[in-house]
Design a protein around this motif. Sequence first.
Motif, PDB file in Angstrom:
ATOM      1  N   LEU A 202       0.826  -1.209   0.000  1.00 21.05           N
ATOM      2  CA  LEU A 202       0.000   0.000   0.000  1.00 21.05           C
ATOM      3  C   LEU A 202       0.857   1.254   0.000  1.00 21.05           C
ATOM      4  O   LEU A 202       1.925   1.278   0.606  1.00 21.05           O
ATOM      5  CB  LEU A 202      -0.856   0.046   1.270  1.00 21.05           C
TER       6      LEU A 202
ATOM      7  N   TYR B 242      -0.220   5.452   0.578  1.00 22.37           N
ATOM      8  CA  TYR B 242      -1.345   6.328   0.901  1.00 22.37           C
ATOM      9  C   TYR B 242      -0.816   7.741   1.017  1.00 22.37           C
ATOM     10  O   TYR B 242       0.096   8.022   1.794  1.00 22.37           O
ATOM     11  CB  TYR B 242      -1.985   5.880   2.222  1.00 22.37           C
TER      12      TYR B 242
ATOM     13  N   LEU C  13      -5.283   6.225  -2.104  1.00 20.05           N
ATOM     14  CA  LEU C  13      -4.713   4.929  -1.750  1.00 20.05           C
ATOM     15  C   LEU C  13      -4.291   4.219  -3.024  1.00 20.05           C
ATOM     16  O   LEU C  13      -5.082   4.103  -3.962  1.00 20.05           O
ATOM     17  CB  LEU C  13      -5.761   4.096  -0.996  1.00 20.05           C
TER      18      LEU C  13
ATOM     19  N   LEU D 239      -7.134  -2.014   7.419  1.00 25.40           N
ATOM     20  CA  LEU D 239      -6.718  -0.618   7.436  1.00 25.40           C
ATOM     21  C   LEU D 239      -7.303   0.083   8.656  1.00 25.40           C
ATOM     22  O   LEU D 239      -8.516   0.108   8.828  1.00 25.40           O
ATOM     23  CB  LEU D 239      -7.210   0.103   6.176  1.00 25.40           C
TER      24      LEU D 239
ATOM     25  N   LEU E   2      -0.988   4.175   8.092  1.00 27.60           N
ATOM     26  CA  LEU E   2      -0.204   3.085   7.500  1.00 27.60           C
ATOM     27  C   LEU E   2       0.710   2.385   8.492  1.00 27.60           C
ATOM     28  O   LEU E   2       1.068   1.232   8.291  1.00 27.60           O
ATOM     29  CB  LEU E   2       0.629   3.595   6.319  1.00 27.60           C
TER      30      LEU E   2
END
Length: 154
Positions: A34, A36, A41, A108, A117
């Motif tokens: 991921l 962000y 995202l 999340l 995160l």
Amino acid sequence: MAIPSRFALMAATALGLALAQPMQAEAHGVESSLRYLDGQLELSSSFSTGEPVEGAVVRILKADGTPGQELGRMDAEGRLQMTLPALKDGLVDLQVDGGPGHRDYLTLPLQQGRVNLDEVVMRPGSRNALDWAMAPALVGLVGLMVKVRSPRQR
């Protein structure tokens, strides 16, 4: 064949089987990462072989674990950029669904409408739990084979 030779052969066979099986299962595992930034995202997913998970559906899971809102599909490079819908603070479960046996799950943590995160959790699949459950069985099998002796050698 002498007992030490039998033991060595059985131990090598059991070890070979134990090491070969997880490698075959891992070939189809999905790995995700991921990024962000400012509410955007970016999710990247690939098989453990490095091949992108093209066309995989990314969705939010409901509290009971059933599929919820679809957020999009992975492109040819295994990426999806999205803005999360307005959600309550707390934990949100995402699923990257490339089909049966080809899924990844991410949790999340949302705080004030933003993803933290540092606290993202990637849940291991049940296959990893099965591997750990099989390890004692393989050790026990080797031990049982060592204890079994032919009647001539007693």
